[in-house]
Design a protein around this motif. Structure first.
Motif, short mmCIF file in Angstrom:
data_model
loop_
_atom_site.label_atom_id
_atom_site.label_comp_id
_atom_site.label_asym_id
_atom_site.label_seq_id
_atom_site.Cartn_x
_atom_site.Cartn_y
_atom_site.Cartn_z
N GLU A 147 0.79 -1.21 0.17
CA GLU A 147 0.10 0.00 -0.13
C GLU A 147 0.71 1.47 0.09
O GLU A 147 2.12 1.27 0.17
N PHE A 148 0.20 2.29 -0.25
CA PHE A 148 0.68 3.92 -0.28
C PHE A 148 -0.29 4.44 0.98
O PHE A 148 -1.34 4.43 0.62
N TYR A 149 0.16 4.59 2.15
CA TYR A 149 -0.68 4.95 3.35
C TYR A 149 -1.27 6.52 3.00
O TYR A 149 -0.57 7.17 2.20
N TRP A 150 -2.18 6.93 3.51
CA TRP A 150 -2.80 8.06 3.48
C TRP A 150 -1.87 9.12 3.80
O TRP A 150 -1.10 9.11 4.80
N HIS A 151 -1.66 10.07 2.83
CA HIS A 151 -0.96 11.30 3.03
C HIS A 151 -1.17 12.65 2.12
O HIS A 151 -2.14 12.40 1.11
N SER A 152 -0.94 13.70 2.30
CA SER A 152 -0.81 14.81 1.52
C SER A 152 0.52 14.86 0.87
O SER A 152 1.32 14.99 1.81
N ASP A 153 0.73 15.00 -0.25
CA ASP A 153 1.94 15.26 -0.75
C ASP A 153 2.61 16.45 -0.51
O ASP A 153 3.78 16.54 -0.10
N PHE A 154 1.68 17.35 -0.44
CA PHE A 154 2.38 18.72 -0.05
C PHE A 154 3.07 18.76 1.32
O PHE A 154 3.81 19.47 1.49
#
Ligand code: 6CS
Ligand code: FE
Length: 308
Positions: A147-154
């Motif tokens: 997975e890619f866990y939840w995040h904001s790229d910014f």
């Protein structure tokens, strides 16, 4: 010179703090006034403004998509010598998770990054000339793709790369069909209007582990629960060739892939040339160049017509 990530520096988006905080967005999402000759319809521009993402189908011909898929397989399959440090493997295996620096390693992906159908839209949304902040091929192999866990790229680009303002947009071109099964990108519509300042200090060389499994710069379960209750979660599914555009602060992530069907996409981050990187706002030293272009921003030369 390396500046300390102090609170003395003027910063509307502080993060990596002792405690999590919710802060309102201080920047526009769509930076241009809509006009009839814009590369999006007024309705699409409004949708991007409201949701923080937009899914566009059928921008590319089947021949173009086929050529990109072949190029993606070649870059992954060892048929090309890749630049040192541009490959990230899956946690716990040797399978390729990500290849960075696409335009420098592939003429076809360089041409794609400059294509009017992608870069032209980015330039419209950001209301400025644009350059590539980061580019990557994400492969989510069958069975072992994590997975890619939840995040904001910014949040990461601001804290670790020194991107000053929310004036960047990501373009993800699907290179396999993405459906409910194989771990499609999930986004929270409207989440881009809030900055979740994350708790926890940035460890030294955080990127060495965060690109496999991100653990710092992610919201708490409580924050994600509240965000999801407010905004819901949308899965950006579509056939290969579908383009997903999303704002740099839209909360997103994706599940692992235990199906036999790989999921891959080419990913380009466009930043406004006026939003050039500074010293990191929440880390001691900036990340390496393959993750964030720190050179003098040079406006992309937009190309028209077919890719192949
Ligand atoms: O490191 C980056 O630039 C991107 N990758 C991850 C896993 N999180 C932050 C950002 O999207
Ligand atoms: Fe991301």
């Amino acid at each position: 010179a390396i500046t300390e990530p102090t609170e003395r520096r003027q910063d509307p988006y502080p993060s990596r703090l002792p405690e999590e905080r919710w802060l309102p967005r201080q920047d526009k999402t769509v930076w241009s006034q809509w006009r009839p000759d814009a590369p999006l319809t007024a309705q699409q521009a409004d949708q991007f403004d409201r949701d923080g993402f937009l899914v566009l189908k059928d921008l590319f011909t089947p021949e173009e998509v086929k050529a990109l898929m072949a190029e993606s397989a070649a870059l992954r399959g060892g048929e090309r010598t890749l630049m040192e440090g541009s490959v990230i493997t899956e946690p716990g295996s040797d399978e390729v998770r990500t290849v960075f620096r696409l335009p420098e390693q592939s003429p076809l992906f360089d041409r794609l990054a400059r294509d009017r159908r992608i870069a032209g839209i980015a330039r419209f949304l950001l209301g400025d000339e644009v350059y590539i902040h980061q580019s990557r091929l994400n492969y989510k192999p069958g069975f072992t793709g994590k997975e890619f866990y939840w995040h904001s790229d910014f949040e990461t680009w601001h804290a670790e790369d020194g991107m000053p303002r929310m004036r960047a947009v990501s373009a993800s071109l699907l290179l396999t069909d993405n459906d409910a099964l194989n771990g499609p990108l999930m986004l929270m519509p409207g989440s881009h209007k809030t900055f979740i300042a994350c708790a926890g200090e940035t460890p030294e060389d955080n990127h060495k582990s965060s690109l496999k499994k991100q653990e710092v710069g992610v919201p708490s379960h409580a924050a994600l629960t509240k965000l999801a209750a407010e905004h819901g979660i949308h899965a950006a599914t579509g056939k290969a060739g579908t383009l997903v555009l999303f704002d740099c602060n839209t909360m997103h992530g994706s599940n692992g892939n235990i199906t036999p069907f790989p999921r891959s996409n080419a990913f380009f981050v466009f930043n406004a040339v006026s939003n050039r990187l500074e010293e990191p706002f929440g880390a001691r030293k900036p990340r390496p160049d393959f993750l964030a272009d720190r050179s003098e921003p040079k406006a992309i030369d937009i190309a028209s017509g077919k890719l192949v």
